[in-house]
Scaffold this motif. Structure first.
Motif, PDB file in Angstrom:
ATOM      1  N   ARG A 106      -1.410  -3.792   0.868  1.00 14.41           N
ATOM      2  CA  ARG A 106      -1.901  -4.073  -0.523  1.00 14.41           C
ATOM      3  C   ARG A 106      -2.061  -3.041  -1.428  1.00 14.41           C
ATOM      4  NH1 ARG A 106      -7.315  -4.409  -1.984  1.00 14.41           N
ATOM      5  NH2 ARG A 106      -7.933  -3.830   0.276  1.00 14.41           N
ATOM      6  N   GLY A 107      -1.006  -3.175  -2.483  1.00 16.23           N
ATOM      7  CA  GLY A 107      -0.754  -2.104  -3.418  1.00 16.23           C
ATOM      8  C   GLY A 107      -0.787  -2.602  -4.770  1.00 16.23           C
ATOM      9  N   PRO A 108      -0.568  -1.633  -5.879  1.00 14.16           N
ATOM     10  CA  PRO A 108      -0.172  -1.947  -7.009  1.00 14.16           C
ATOM     11  C   PRO A 108       1.208  -2.746  -7.415  1.00 14.16           C
ATOM     12  CG  PRO A 108      -0.229   0.363  -7.040  1.00 14.16           C
ATOM     13  CD  PRO A 108      -0.690  -0.237  -5.695  1.00 14.16           C
ATOM     14  N   ASP A 109       2.176  -2.118  -6.519  1.00  8.18           N
ATOM     15  CA  ASP A 109       3.720  -2.639  -6.556  1.00  8.18           C
ATOM     16  C   ASP A 109       4.200  -2.888  -5.461  1.00  8.18           C
ATOM     17  OD1 ASP A 109       5.695  -2.568  -8.713  1.00  8.18           O
ATOM     18  OD2 ASP A 109       6.803  -1.344  -7.281  1.00  8.18           O
ATOM     19  N   LYS A 110       5.459  -3.778  -5.412  1.00  9.95           N
ATOM     20  CA  LYS A 110       6.126  -4.170  -4.400  1.00  9.95           C
ATOM     21  C   LYS A 110       6.866  -2.989  -3.680  1.00  9.95           C
ATOM     22  CE  LYS A 110       9.902  -6.135  -6.670  1.00  9.95           C
ATOM     23  NZ  LYS A 110      10.590  -7.300  -6.819  1.00  9.95           N
ATOM     24  N   TYR A 111       7.343  -2.207  -4.438  1.00  9.40           N
ATOM     25  CA  TYR A 111       8.116  -0.910  -4.045  1.00  9.40           C
ATOM     26  C   TYR A 111       7.074  -0.047  -3.184  1.00  9.40           C
ATOM     27  CZ  TYR A 111      11.576  -2.497  -7.415  1.00  9.40           C
ATOM     28  OH  TYR A 111      12.487  -3.387  -8.351  1.00  9.40           O
ATOM     29  N   LEU A 112       6.172   0.226  -3.769  1.00 13.65           N
ATOM     30  CA  LEU A 112       5.347   1.196  -3.039  1.00 13.65           C
ATOM     31  C   LEU A 112       4.650   0.373  -1.772  1.00 13.65           C
ATOM     32  CD1 LEU A 112       2.940   2.344  -5.933  1.00 13.65           C
ATOM     33  CD2 LEU A 112       4.921   3.480  -5.206  1.00 13.65           C
ATOM     34  N   GLU A 113       4.435  -0.709  -1.705  1.00 12.54           N
ATOM     35  CA  GLU A 113       4.080  -1.689  -0.429  1.00 12.54           C
ATOM     36  C   GLU A 113       5.165  -1.325   0.505  1.00 12.54           C
ATOM     37  OE1 GLU A 113       2.932  -5.392  -1.593  1.00 12.54           O
ATOM     38  OE2 GLU A 113       0.951  -4.890  -2.270  1.00 12.54           O
ATOM     39  N   THR A 114       6.549  -1.661   0.040  1.00 14.97           N
ATOM     40  CA  THR A 114       7.723  -1.553   0.882  1.00 14.97           C
ATOM     41  C   THR A 114       7.771  -0.107   1.702  1.00 14.97           C
ATOM     42  OG1 THR A 114       8.795  -3.226  -0.440  1.00 14.97           O
ATOM     43  CG2 THR A 114      10.243  -2.086   1.128  1.00 14.97           C
ATOM     44  N   GLU A 115       7.597   0.837   0.703  1.00 14.62           N
ATOM     45  CA  GLU A 115       7.635   2.146   1.294  1.00 14.62           C
ATOM     46  C   GLU A 115       6.611   2.657   2.363  1.00 14.62           C
ATOM     47  OE1 GLU A 115       8.852   6.149   1.818  1.00 14.62           O
ATOM     48  OE2 GLU A 115      10.017   4.565   1.169  1.00 14.62           O
ATOM     49  N   ALA A 116       5.241   2.043   1.954  1.00 16.54           N
ATOM     50  CA  ALA A 116       4.327   2.088   2.810  1.00 16.54           C
ATOM     51  C   ALA A 116       4.376   1.760   4.148  1.00 16.54           C
ATOM     52  CB  ALA A 116       3.012   1.905   2.367  1.00 16.54           C
TER      53      ALA A 116
END
Length: 244
Positions: free
Chosen positions: A200-210
């Motif tokens: 759960r984060g502010p952007d899908k790119y950041l969520e995918t990397e996490a």
């Protein structure tokens, strides 16, 4: 010496008062003219439709079709004489036998099922989930040793070190200037594998990397509760920040 003009009929003696009254009256009329609201009238186009009265003319009928003559009456054919002939042959009656079986016959034909032929049903083990903070024996990260408290601290330190080592800032997020904190929840299952990763984060790119970082964690020794391996949920925040 007497004055020649009578002061009572002097015209110019009140001219100042009349002048002021006239000015006030003009100002009042001017103000009323300025305050008056006017509206533009829309041009109305009047269309006149002339409807010419249609005159129905009687069209004379020149060709009259006479109806054809009725067809001649049809003569009825003489009916044939039906002769009744006695049937001397004997007709054999067909006996319909019942196809239903009796209750005694059905019981005799029924097969007897032995108890030994029944397949044993395997018991499905229920997946038990215990929180990381209260589990008796926490999951063991490869390389960690010590008591339960030391294993907890080692687990946290190893996960943080893994995140720093595996971390790669997404190029798309850098180009868009996206940054923020991504909360990652996952489970160390009863076999020691990482499963059920949620982000759960502010952007899908950041969520995918996490999610990719956590999915790369190694297999661990599963957590134990009452000497039984259990699922242990764990959560960690990963902060993505662009250095200016």
């Amino acid at each position: 010496m007497k004055p020649k003009k009578n002061p009572k009929i002097d015209v110019g003696r009140n001219s100042g008062i009349y002048f002021l009254l006239g000015i006030n009256l003009m100002l009042l009329l001017t103000w009323q003219a300025l305050e008056q609201k006017t509206y533009e009238r829309e041009a109305v186009k009047k269309d006149y439709v002339e409807i010419a009265q249609e005159i129905e003319e009687d069209i004379p009928i020149t060709n009259v079709n006479t109806p054809p003559p009725p067809p001649p009456p049809v003569e009825l054919a003489t009916p044939e004489i039906i002769t009744v002939v006695e049937d001397k042959k004997d007709v054999e009656e067909t006996v319909m036998e019942s196809s239903e079986t009796s209750q005694e016959e059905y019981i005799e034909k029924q097969e007897i099922v032995k108890i030994e032929d029944v397949i044993a049903v395997e018991e499905v083990e229920e997946e038990i989930e215990v929180a990381f903070a209260v589990v008796e024996n926490v999951p063991v990260f490869p390389g960690c040793t010590g008591n339960n408290a030391e294993l907890k601290k080692c687990f946290n330190d190893k996960v943080l070190a893994h995140v720093k080592k595996t971390f790669k800032y997404p190029v798309q997020a850098q180009e868009l200037g996206v940054q923020g904190k991504v909360y990652v929840m996952f489970i160390v299952d009863s076999k020691g594998y990482i499963s059920n990763i949620r982000t759960r984060g502010p952007d899908k790119y950041l969520e995918t990397e996490a999610s990719r970082i956590i999915d790369a964690l190694p297999k661990m020794t599963p957590g134990m509760q009452r000497n039984r391996p259990v699922n242990v949920p764990y959560s960690i925040p990963i902060t993505f920040k662009i250095d200016e």
